[in-house]
Design a protein around this motif. Structure first.
Motif, PDB file in Angstrom:
ATOM      1  N   LEU A   1      13.760  32.535 -52.767  1.00  0.00           N
ATOM      2  CA  LEU A   1      13.108  33.844 -52.688  1.00  0.00           C
ATOM      3  C   LEU A   1      12.772  34.391 -54.069  1.00  0.00           C
ATOM      4  O   LEU A   1      12.139  35.449 -54.179  1.00  0.00           O
ATOM      5  N   GLY A   2      13.202  33.692 -55.102  1.00  0.00           N
ATOM      6  CA  GLY A   2      13.107  34.217 -56.456  1.00  0.00           C
ATOM      7  C   GLY A   2      11.876  33.791 -57.222  1.00  0.00           C
ATOM      8  O   GLY A   2      10.750  34.181 -56.912  1.00  0.00           O
TER       9      GLY A   2
ATOM     10  N   PRO B   1       5.369  38.416 -56.629  1.00  0.00           N
ATOM     11  CA  PRO B   1       5.852  39.739 -56.195  1.00  0.00           C
ATOM     12  C   PRO B   1       5.222  40.230 -54.901  1.00  0.00           C
ATOM     13  O   PRO B   1       5.914  40.803 -54.049  1.00  0.00           O
ATOM     14  N   GLU B   2       3.947  39.975 -54.718  1.00  0.00           N
ATOM     15  CA  GLU B   2       3.269  40.471 -53.520  1.00  0.00           C
ATOM     16  C   GLU B   2       3.629  39.691 -52.260  1.00  0.00           C
ATOM     17  O   GLU B   2       3.326  40.124 -51.140  1.00  0.00           O
ATOM     18  N   ASP B   3       4.309  38.551 -52.437  1.00  0.00           N
ATOM     19  CA  ASP B   3       4.672  37.706 -51.289  1.00  0.00           C
ATOM     20  C   ASP B   3       6.150  37.791 -50.912  1.00  0.00           C
ATOM     21  O   ASP B   3       6.606  37.070 -50.019  1.00  0.00           O
TER      22      ASP B   3
ATOM     23  N   ALA C   1       8.075  36.102 -47.653  1.00  0.00           N
ATOM     24  CA  ALA C   1       9.025  35.035 -47.953  1.00  0.00           C
ATOM     25  C   ALA C   1      10.371  35.316 -47.293  1.00  0.00           C
ATOM     26  O   ALA C   1      10.999  34.420 -46.704  1.00  0.00           O
ATOM     27  N   ARG C   2      10.798  36.568 -47.364  1.00  0.00           N
ATOM     28  CA  ARG C   2      12.067  36.942 -46.730  1.00  0.00           C
ATOM     29  C   ARG C   2      12.014  36.733 -45.228  1.00  0.00           C
ATOM     30  O   ARG C   2      12.967  36.267 -44.602  1.00  0.00           O
ATOM     31  N   ALA C   3      10.888  37.089 -44.636  1.00  0.00           N
ATOM     32  CA  ALA C   3      10.721  36.919 -43.185  1.00  0.00           C
ATOM     33  C   ALA C   3      10.790  35.438 -42.797  1.00  0.00           C
ATOM     34  O   ALA C   3      11.386  35.074 -41.777  1.00  0.00           O
ATOM     35  N   ASN C   4      10.194  34.573 -43.610  1.00  0.00           N
ATOM     36  CA  ASN C   4      10.237  33.133 -43.334  1.00  0.00           C
ATOM     37  C   ASN C   4      11.668  32.606 -43.393  1.00  0.00           C
ATOM     38  O   ASN C   4      12.098  31.826 -42.528  1.00  0.00           O
ATOM     39  N   ALA C   5      12.397  33.012 -44.422  1.00  0.00           N
ATOM     40  CA  ALA C   5      13.780  32.557 -44.562  1.00  0.00           C
ATOM     41  C   ALA C   5      14.639  33.073 -43.420  1.00  0.00           C
ATOM     42  O   ALA C   5      15.466  32.341 -42.858  1.00  0.00           O
ATOM     43  N   THR C   6      14.437  34.331 -43.057  1.00  0.00           N
ATOM     44  CA  THR C   6      15.224  34.939 -41.988  1.00  0.00           C
ATOM     45  C   THR C   6      14.992  34.224 -40.659  1.00  0.00           C
ATOM     46  O   THR C   6      15.935  33.942 -39.907  1.00  0.00           O
ATOM     47  N   LYS C   7      13.747  33.907 -40.387  1.00  0.00           N
ATOM     48  CA  LYS C   7      13.424  33.209 -39.148  1.00  0.00           C
ATOM     49  C   LYS C   7      14.089  31.839 -39.101  1.00  0.00           C
ATOM     50  O   LYS C   7      14.650  31.436 -38.072  1.00  0.00           O
ATOM     51  N   TRP C   8      14.041  31.110 -40.197  1.00  0.00           N
ATOM     52  CA  TRP C   8      14.620  29.774 -40.249  1.00  0.00           C
ATOM     53  C   TRP C   8      16.129  29.797 -40.023  1.00  0.00           C
ATOM     54  O   TRP C   8      16.688  28.894 -39.389  1.00  0.00           O
ATOM     55  N   LEU C   9      16.782  30.814 -40.534  1.00  0.00           N
ATOM     56  CA  LEU C   9      18.238  30.880 -40.491  1.00  0.00           C
ATOM     57  C   LEU C   9      18.797  31.644 -39.301  1.00  0.00           C
ATOM     58  O   LEU C   9      20.006  31.675 -39.097  1.00  0.00           O
TER      59      LEU C   9
END
Length: 274
Positions: free
Chosen positions: A40-41, A46-48, A52-60
């Motif tokens: 996520l870093g 910055p605009e994404d 990016a957080r939503a993608n990671a959250t969905k995967w996990l």
């Protein structure tokens, strides 16, 4: 379902994948790496960050069908840090969190409290302050490994990112890990993407000074890193010979004196092989 088969304390290879590329998550997980790191870093503009957080959250999440992995969040000075922690807390697939620019034990204590005891914490040490406090960071609750970030560290101390300039920092992380009773640290990335041998050679040198894992930025680097961080067939054969000959005192094996420290090294080689 794609899950890790190695715990965070024993993983050799850690492969970054940008959180903006969920299509690459399965490919990264099937690359042979011990762990994937959804980043996520630095890998995310910055605009994404929110996407990016939503993608990671969905995967996990449960919606992600039971995937497990590690996530590198934004550093504590970033406006996205709190959003990252809030989004990740309680996700069933979150096994480890890498904290970049780590230098403050209080931040790790807060992360441990908010993410829970089942999430391994890996401070990524990338500054002079982090190296100075390495033993404190390694001893913080929830911390299972330290990781090195040599590129940012070189910038911080105004040095070239050459091995000789990074030697003190690497040795400090190894010693801090040992004092804290945690696994050996994870080495920084190899930026050469055209030479498949470069990551393996860097990993071999890191292993020689006490590192037990390495960060990867391309799937092609994984096999070489796993090989370098694992005992070779010759190492295992030597260790087996030593253990077979050991009598509890000093003995001679192939012209070499073998005593307690040599036996202890052989035992560690066999343990790593397993």
């Amino acid at each position: 379902m794609i899950t890790t088969t190695v715990n965070a304390g024993a993983a050799r290879s850690w492969l970054f994948v940008p959180a903006t590329r969920p299509d690459r998550f399965p490919k990264a997980a099937s690359s042979g790496t011990d762990f994937i790191i959804i980043d996520l870093g630095d890998a995310v503009a910055p605009e994404d960050k929110a996407d990016a957080r939503a993608n990671a959250t969905k995967w996990l999440s449960d919606e992600g069908h039971g995937h497990t992995t590690a996530v590198r969040i934004n550093d504590v000075t970033s406006d996205n840090y709190q959003h990252d922690v809030e989004a990740l807390a309680g996700l069933p697939g979150l096994q480890a969190v890498i904290l970049p620019m780590a230098s403050d034990v209080a931040v790790l204590e807060d992360l441990h409290r908010r993410l829970g005891p089942d999430v391994a914490l890996i401070p990524q040490v990338e500054t002079a302050a982090g190296i100075f406090r390495a033993t404190e960071l390694a001893s913080a609750p929830g911390v299972v490994r330290l990781a090195f970030g040599h590129l940012d560290f070189a910038v911080d101390i105004d040095a070239a990112p050459a091995p000789e300039a990074m030697a003190y920092a690497r040795s400090t992380l190894v010693l801090a890990s040992r004092v804290a009773g945690i696994a050996g640290p994870i080495d920084s990335v190899t930026t050469d993407l055209d030479n498949d041998e470069a990551a393996r050679m860097d990993a071999s040198q890191a292993r020689a000074v006490g590192f037990t894992g390495k960060l990867c930025i391309h799937p092609r680097q994984v096999a070489g890193v796993n090989e370098a961080m694992s005992p070779s067939a010759a190492d295992i054969e030597w260790a087996q010979q030593i253990l077979a000959a050991s009598t509890g005192g000093a003995v001679r094996v192939n012209g070499q004196m073998v005593d307690a420290p040599v036996v202890a090294r052989a035992e560690r080689i066999i343990a790593r092989a397993q």
